[in-house]
Design an enzyme around this catalytic site. Structure first.
Site, short mmCIF file in Angstrom:
data_model
loop_
_atom_site.label_atom_id
_atom_site.label_comp_id
_atom_site.label_asym_id
_atom_site.label_seq_id
_atom_site.Cartn_x
_atom_site.Cartn_y
_atom_site.Cartn_z
N SER A 92 0.83 -1.20 0.00
CA SER A 92 0.00 0.00 0.00
C SER A 92 0.86 1.25 0.00
O SER A 92 1.94 1.28 0.57
CB SER A 92 -0.92 0.02 1.23
OG SER A 92 -1.69 1.20 1.24
N HIS A 111 -7.44 -3.25 5.16
CA HIS A 111 -6.85 -1.90 5.00
C HIS A 111 -7.61 -1.12 3.94
O HIS A 111 -7.97 0.04 4.14
CB HIS A 111 -5.37 -2.05 4.61
CG HIS A 111 -4.74 -0.82 4.04
ND1 HIS A 111 -5.00 -0.37 2.75
CD2 HIS A 111 -3.86 0.06 4.56
CE1 HIS A 111 -4.31 0.73 2.52
NE2 HIS A 111 -3.61 1.02 3.60
N ASN A 112 -7.86 -1.74 2.80
CA ASN A 112 -8.56 -1.04 1.71
C ASN A 112 -10.00 -0.73 2.08
O ASN A 112 -10.54 0.31 1.69
CB ASN A 112 -8.50 -1.88 0.43
CG ASN A 112 -7.14 -1.83 -0.23
OD1 ASN A 112 -6.14 -1.51 0.40
ND2 ASN A 112 -7.09 -2.16 -1.50
N GLU A 155 -9.87 2.21 4.16
CA GLU A 155 -9.59 3.33 3.25
C GLU A 155 -10.88 3.84 2.62
O GLU A 155 -11.11 5.06 2.55
CB GLU A 155 -8.61 2.86 2.18
CG GLU A 155 -8.25 3.88 1.12
CD GLU A 155 -7.36 3.25 0.05
OE1 GLU A 155 -7.71 3.39 -1.14
OE2 GLU A 155 -6.36 2.62 0.40
N LYS A 185 -4.47 -6.64 3.93
CA LYS A 185 -4.50 -5.58 2.92
C LYS A 185 -5.93 -5.29 2.48
O LYS A 185 -6.31 -4.14 2.25
CB LYS A 185 -3.65 -5.99 1.71
CG LYS A 185 -3.68 -4.99 0.53
CD LYS A 185 -3.22 -3.59 0.94
CE LYS A 185 -2.82 -2.72 -0.25
NZ LYS A 185 -3.82 -2.52 -1.26
N LYS A 218 -12.43 -0.56 -7.30
CA LYS A 218 -11.79 -1.75 -7.88
C LYS A 218 -12.19 -3.04 -7.18
O LYS A 218 -11.71 -4.10 -7.54
CB LYS A 218 -10.27 -1.57 -7.83
CG LYS A 218 -9.77 -0.49 -8.79
CD LYS A 218 -8.26 -0.48 -8.89
CE LYS A 218 -7.78 0.51 -9.94
NZ LYS A 218 -6.30 0.54 -10.06
#
Length: 486
Positions: free
Chosen positions: A133, A190-191, A194, A187, A264
């Site tokens: 990231s 995390h996204n 975000e 991850k 995405k």
């Protein structure tokens, strides 16, 4: 190319911007990198351009590429997630030997990394699925790196990854996350966080712009001030910068950008997994749905001309309301992280991972998109109490939420009265009120389920795990449903 055989410390496949920047980062730290790209002209362009006068070795075929690598061979894939990763793995396997390592540094779904770890282990190849990231800038100057997979591969990859990662207080924002798909799972979360952070910032922006009637310069000044306090973070910082950019005629660029968001899929994956595991990831879910609603621009334009607003106008003190919005943003951000950590805790138990929750906060403190000041407080919370059930029960976050709560309620109430949408602010507050409630109306819900489907219920005056059914209509009988849920 026999003169360059076994000279490279690591090889990287995929020379899009992230791949190129990671290569240059590795080169800066003294590692020799071999590169390959399916469109081989990109290799030549890279060597003649950004990688000119470096130690980077360009290769035009996979056989030569693999031959340049020192044993154990370390090959990092920076290609599109999904089938493309599997295609390159299949193409690489004939050239690799027992103990060699394949690293997937893309945004792959965690269960693909589960599968690849197992399948490659059967062939004697070690696999690492690693979240990376930080975007282009992070890749070039120090990203957050979240590796998982086959732990046997970690000692051979650790010196490279920890050297190129962002450094905070002399600690690399990279450490081993866990086995199989744990790295890509963290991850993914995390996204998801975000997504939530970005939506919260957007709601603060819209409330100031549409609700309070503040102009772009005024809002930009607010974000500049916020970035110096408890909200100090990368996303607040770039919002401050974005709101300062003007066109040649002096108008704000932000006002010329179409309000139609893209995505995405990683936020959606996070929400879907939360549903699978039964975790109330409400804020991130609303952030994903807000993007979906924004994408229906044409419908919204039509609806705006038909559906009444029937809302009041703001008449209070703007300065006090801006402070309330700050409190709402801060408290909601805490809720988002608390929910994300709830999800990771449940995943660790379900999938058999041993996650270091304080260590994950450390990995996110630098390099990544969600890096922010209060990640240090999350690390401290788990350092004090590794088995902490929920971040909201830590003393620091209890105090932070308590202080922000009046402004948070005021901001959410104001969005409702002004007709300004605030799905993330509102859902965060609803979650907080639900989490702190000793009693929720699920007793009525259980009665409803038992009424129409004989699904049974537990009683507060009986031992837990003892189930009851009521013949609510006098016609349904005493048989309960035991083989399906509604």
């Amino acid at each position: 190319m026999s003169d360059v055989k076994q000279q490279a410390d690591i090889g990287l496949v995929g020379l899009a911007v992230m791949g190129q920047n990671l290569v240059l980062n590795m080169n800066d730290h003294g590692f020799t990198v071999a590169v390959y790209n399916r469109t081989v002209s990109k290799v030549d362009d890279f060597l003649a351009g950004p990688a000119k006068d470096t130690q980077v070795i360009g290769c035009h075929d996979l056989a030569t590429f693999v031959a340049t690598l020192k044993r154990p061979r370390r090959v990092m894939l920076m290609v599109k997630a999904g089938p493309v990763v599997d295609i390159f793995i299949e193409q690489l396997i004939p050239y690799l030997e027992h103990g060699d390592i394949i690293i997937d540094g893309g945004n792959s779904l965690y269960d693909d990394s589960d599968r690849r770890t197992y399948e490659l282990h059967q062939k004697g190849i070690l696999f690492i699925g690693s979240g990376v990231s930080g975007g282009e800038e992070g890749a070039r100057h120090g990203p957050s790196i979240m590796p998982g997979g086959n732990h046997a591969a970690w000692p051979a990859v650790k010196p490279i990854f920890q050297a190129i990662a962002a450094q905070v207080d002399d600690e690399p924002c990279c450490d081993w996350v866990g086995n199989d798909g744990a790295g890509h799972y963290v991850k993914m979360v995390h996204n998801g966080i975000e997504y939530g952070d970005m939506q919260l910032i957007c709601e603060a922006y819209q409330l100031m712009r549409e609700g309070l009637g503040m102009n772009g310069d005024e809002i930009q000044a607010v974000f500049a001030e916020w970035n110096e306090g408890v909200l100090d973070s990368y996303l607040i910082e770039i919002t401050r910068d974005i709101l300062a950019v003007k066109e040649e005629d002096g108008s704000l660029l932000i006002d010329k950008i179409l309000d139609k968001a893209g995505q995405k899929g990683t936020g959606k994956w996070t929400g879907m997994n939360a549903l699978d595991l039964g975790i109330p990831l409400t804020l991130i879910g609303e952030a994903v749905f807000a993007r979906c609603l924004s994408a229906r621009k044409d419908e919204r334009v039509v609806a705006s001309k038909i559906l009444p607003k029937l809302a009041s106008e703001f008449t209070g003190d703007k300065g006090e309301m801006v402070d309330a919005i700050r409190d709402a943003l801060y408290a909601s951000k805490i809720i988002s992280y608390a929910q994300g950590y709830m999800l990771m805790r449940e995943a660790a138990e379900t999938y058999g991972w041993e996650l270091n929750y304080g260590g994950i906060a450390m990995m996110w403190r630098g390099g990544c998109i969600i890096r922010s000041q209060f990640l240090a407080n999350i690390r401290e919370a788990f350092d004090k109490q590794p088995d902490l059930q929920n971040l909201l029960l830590d003393d620091f976050f209890i105090k932070a939420i308590t202080e922000a709560l009046p402004g948070w309620r005021k901001a959410v109430g104001t969005t409702i009265s002004l007709g300004v949408p605030s799905p993330a602010f509102s859902s965060a507050l609803s979650f907080y009120d639900g989490y702190r409630s000793e009693r929720l109306p699920a007793n009525l819900l259980q009665a409803q389920r038992d009424y129409f489907g004989a699904h049974t219920y537990e009683r507060v005056d009986k031992p837990a795990g003892e189930f009851f059914h009521t013949n609510w209509t006098g016609r349904g009988g005493d048989i309960s449903a035991t083989n399906y849920d509604v």
